[in-house]
Design a protein around this motif. Sequence first.
Motif, PDB file in Angstrom:
ATOM      1  N   CYS A 108       0.795  -1.234   0.000  1.00  0.00           N
ATOM      2  CA  CYS A 108       0.000   0.000   0.000  1.00  0.00           C
ATOM      3  C   CYS A 108       0.826   1.283   0.000  1.00  0.00           C
ATOM      4  O   CYS A 108       0.254   2.373   0.045  1.00  0.00           O
ATOM      5  N   GLY A 109       2.158   1.189  -0.010  1.00  0.00           N
ATOM      6  CA  GLY A 109       2.979   2.388  -0.028  1.00  0.00           C
ATOM      7  C   GLY A 109       3.123   3.061   1.328  1.00  0.00           C
ATOM      8  O   GLY A 109       3.569   4.197   1.401  1.00  0.00           O
ATOM      9  N   ASN A 110       2.756   2.366   2.388  1.00  0.00           N
ATOM     10  CA  ASN A 110       2.856   2.905   3.741  1.00  0.00           C
ATOM     11  C   ASN A 110       3.562   1.877   4.620  1.00  0.00           C
ATOM     12  O   ASN A 110       3.242   0.692   4.547  1.00  0.00           O
ATOM     13  N   GLN A 111       4.479   2.328   5.456  1.00  0.00           N
ATOM     14  CA  GLN A 111       5.291   1.408   6.255  1.00  0.00           C
ATOM     15  C   GLN A 111       4.510   0.649   7.319  1.00  0.00           C
ATOM     16  O   GLN A 111       4.959  -0.389   7.792  1.00  0.00           O
ATOM     17  N   ALA A 112       3.350   1.134   7.720  1.00  0.00           N
ATOM     18  CA  ALA A 112       2.652   0.533   8.844  1.00  0.00           C
ATOM     19  C   ALA A 112       1.317  -0.121   8.504  1.00  0.00           C
ATOM     20  O   ALA A 112       0.921  -1.075   9.171  1.00  0.00           O
ATOM     21  N   ALA A 113       0.610   0.361   7.506  1.00  0.00           N
ATOM     22  CA  ALA A 113      -0.774  -0.046   7.282  1.00  0.00           C
ATOM     23  C   ALA A 113      -0.957  -1.554   7.127  1.00  0.00           C
ATOM     24  O   ALA A 113      -1.967  -2.101   7.576  1.00  0.00           O
ATOM     25  N   TYR A 114      -0.013  -2.249   6.523  1.00  0.00           N
ATOM     26  CA  TYR A 114      -0.099  -3.705   6.378  1.00  0.00           C
ATOM     27  C   TYR A 114       1.054  -4.416   7.071  1.00  0.00           C
ATOM     28  O   TYR A 114       1.352  -5.563   6.775  1.00  0.00           O
ATOM     29  N   ASN A 115       1.677  -3.748   8.017  1.00  0.00           N
ATOM     30  CA  ASN A 115       2.725  -4.347   8.834  1.00  0.00           C
ATOM     31  C   ASN A 115       2.026  -5.022  10.016  1.00  0.00           C
ATOM     32  O   ASN A 115       1.394  -4.349  10.825  1.00  0.00           O
ATOM     33  N   PRO A 116       2.094  -6.358  10.123  1.00  0.00           N
ATOM     34  CA  PRO A 116       1.355  -7.029  11.203  1.00  0.00           C
ATOM     35  C   PRO A 116       1.773  -6.570  12.602  1.00  0.00           C
ATOM     36  O   PRO A 116       0.951  -6.552  13.513  1.00  0.00           O
ATOM     37  N   PHE A 117       3.017  -6.172  12.789  1.00  0.00           N
ATOM     38  CA  PHE A 117       3.446  -5.691  14.100  1.00  0.00           C
ATOM     39  C   PHE A 117       2.709  -4.400  14.465  1.00  0.00           C
ATOM     40  O   PHE A 117       2.267  -4.228  15.604  1.00  0.00           O
ATOM     41  N   GLU A 118       2.567  -3.503  13.510  1.00  0.00           N
ATOM     42  CA  GLU A 118       1.871  -2.243  13.763  1.00  0.00           C
ATOM     43  C   GLU A 118       0.367  -2.456  13.887  1.00  0.00           C
ATOM     44  O   GLU A 118      -0.291  -1.841  14.723  1.00  0.00           O
ATOM     45  N   ARG A 119      -0.172  -3.339  13.077  1.00  0.00           N
ATOM     46  CA  ARG A 119      -1.612  -3.616  13.156  1.00  0.00           C
ATOM     47  C   ARG A 119      -1.964  -4.228  14.512  1.00  0.00           C
ATOM     48  O   ARG A 119      -2.952  -3.860  15.134  1.00  0.00           O
ATOM     49  N   LEU A 120      -1.147  -5.177  14.970  1.00  0.00           N
ATOM     50  CA  LEU A 120      -1.414  -5.814  16.264  1.00  0.00           C
ATOM     51  C   LEU A 120      -1.192  -4.867  17.437  1.00  0.00           C
ATOM     52  O   LEU A 120      -1.779  -5.047  18.503  1.00  0.00           O
ATOM     53  N   ALA A 121      -0.340  -3.864  17.252  1.00  0.00           N
ATOM     54  CA  ALA A 121      -0.119  -2.875  18.306  1.00  0.00           C
ATOM     55  C   ALA A 121      -1.183  -1.780  18.276  1.00  0.00           C
ATOM     56  O   ALA A 121      -1.264  -0.988  19.209  1.00  0.00           O
ATOM     57  N   GLY A 122      -2.006  -1.755  17.227  1.00  0.00           N
ATOM     58  CA  GLY A 122      -3.069  -0.748  17.099  1.00  0.00           C
ATOM     59  C   GLY A 122      -2.615   0.407  16.235  1.00  0.00           C
ATOM     60  O   GLY A 122      -1.950   1.308  16.720  1.00  0.00           O
ATOM     61  N   LEU A 123      -2.971   0.371  14.956  1.00  0.00           N
ATOM     62  CA  LEU A 123      -2.540   1.421  14.020  1.00  0.00           C
ATOM     63  C   LEU A 123      -2.919   2.814  14.503  1.00  0.00           C
ATOM     64  O   LEU A 123      -2.074   3.710  14.550  1.00  0.00           O
ATOM     65  N   GLU A 124      -4.172   2.985  14.845  1.00  0.00           N
ATOM     66  CA  GLU A 124      -4.642   4.316  15.249  1.00  0.00           C
ATOM     67  C   GLU A 124      -3.958   4.781  16.534  1.00  0.00           C
ATOM     68  O   GLU A 124      -3.644   5.959  16.683  1.00  0.00           O
ATOM     69  N   ASP A 125      -3.734   3.849  17.465  1.00  0.00           N
ATOM     70  CA  ASP A 125      -3.049   4.204  18.715  1.00  0.00           C
ATOM     71  C   ASP A 125      -1.637   4.712  18.450  1.00  0.00           C
ATOM     72  O   ASP A 125      -1.137   5.568  19.167  1.00  0.00           O
ATOM     73  N   GLY A 126      -1.008   4.172  17.410  1.00  0.00           N
ATOM     74  CA  GLY A 126       0.339   4.600  17.044  1.00  0.00           C
ATOM     75  C   GLY A 126       0.358   5.812  16.118  1.00  0.00           C
ATOM     76  O   GLY A 126       1.418   6.286  15.729  1.00  0.00           O
ATOM     77  N   GLY A 127      -0.825   6.303  15.735  1.00  0.00           N
ATOM     78  CA  GLY A 127      -0.908   7.470  14.866  1.00  0.00           C
ATOM     79  C   GLY A 127      -0.762   7.143  13.391  1.00  0.00           C
ATOM     80  O   GLY A 127      -0.478   8.017  12.581  1.00  0.00           O
ATOM     81  N   TYR A 128      -0.959   5.880  13.017  1.00  0.00           N
ATOM     82  CA  TYR A 128      -0.812   5.471  11.622  1.00  0.00           C
ATOM     83  C   TYR A 128      -2.162   5.422  10.924  1.00  0.00           C
ATOM     84  O   TYR A 128      -3.164   5.025  11.519  1.00  0.00           O
ATOM     85  N   PRO A 129      -2.202   5.771   9.636  1.00  0.00           N
ATOM     86  CA  PRO A 129      -3.457   5.710   8.883  1.00  0.00           C
ATOM     87  C   PRO A 129      -3.727   4.301   8.369  1.00  0.00           C
ATOM     88  O   PRO A 129      -2.808   3.498   8.199  1.00  0.00           O
ATOM     89  N   ARG A 130      -4.977   4.007   8.125  1.00  0.00           N
ATOM     90  CA  ARG A 130      -5.339   2.777   7.408  1.00  0.00           C
ATOM     91  C   ARG A 130      -5.336   3.130   5.924  1.00  0.00           C
ATOM     92  O   ARG A 130      -5.837   4.179   5.534  1.00  0.00           O
ATOM     93  N   LYS A 131      -4.746   2.272   5.113  1.00  0.00           N
ATOM     94  CA  LYS A 131      -4.689   2.522   3.669  1.00  0.00           C
ATOM     95  C   LYS A 131      -5.118   1.267   2.937  1.00  0.00           C
ATOM     96  O   LYS A 131      -4.844   0.160   3.378  1.00  0.00           O
ATOM     97  N   SER A 132      -5.741   1.464   1.808  1.00  0.00           N
ATOM     98  CA  SER A 132      -6.139   0.343   0.965  1.00  0.00           C
ATOM     99  C   SER A 132      -4.931  -0.143   0.184  1.00  0.00           C
ATOM    100  O   SER A 132      -4.043   0.637  -0.160  1.00  0.00           O
ATOM    101  N   PRO A 133      -4.920  -1.432  -0.159  1.00  0.00           N
ATOM    102  CA  PRO A 133      -3.859  -1.923  -1.046  1.00  0.00           C
ATOM    103  C   PRO A 133      -3.926  -1.190  -2.381  1.00  0.00           C
ATOM    104  O   PRO A 133      -4.998  -0.754  -2.806  1.00  0.00           O
TER     105      PRO A 133
END
Length: 150
Positions: A108-133
Motif C-alpha cells: 500500500c505504499g505505507n510502512q505501517a498499514a499492512y505491517n502485522p506488528f503495527e496492526r497488532l499494536a493498534g494502528l490508530e493508537d500509534g498514529g498510523y493511517p489505514r490505507k487500501s492496497p
Amino acid sequence: MERRHRIRRIANFVNLSTPLGLLISGIGGAARKSGPNGLILAYGYRYGFPVAGAFTIGNVVVTKHPESYLTGRLLDHEGRHATQWAWCVGLPMLPLYFLSLGVSMLICGNQAAYNPFERLAGLEDGGYPRKSPWWRRNRSLPEGIKKGSD
C-alpha cells in the motif's frame, strides 16, 4: 506491576532486547526514566533514524520528543511493541519487523498499514493511517470515459 508485565520485563532483559534499547537510547543522548508497566521511557533522542515519533526496543520506549509526548494511546501502542519483542524472543524481531515494513510498502505504499506488528499494536493508537492496497484503490479514468462503459 502486573505479573505479565514483570514476565515481559524479565524476558526482554534476558533476550538482550532491553539492553540493546538502553544502549541505543544512551548513544542517542536520551534521558531515561521508569515508566508504567515495567517500561523505560527515553526522551530527547537526537538522531533522525528511525523515522517515527517513538520506537520501542525491548522494554525501552525511545522518542526525540519531551516527556509529555509518551502518554495515553501512544504509550499503550509502544507497550504492545514491548510485548512483541518478548514473543519474538528479542533480536529476531528486527529482521521480522523490517521484512513486514517492506511488505507493507509493497502492498500500500505505507510502512505501517499492512505491517502485522503495527496492526497488532493498534494502528490508530500509534498514529498510523489505514490505507487500501494499491490494487483496490479507485483509479481515475482518462477524461471522456465513464466507469462501467466499454
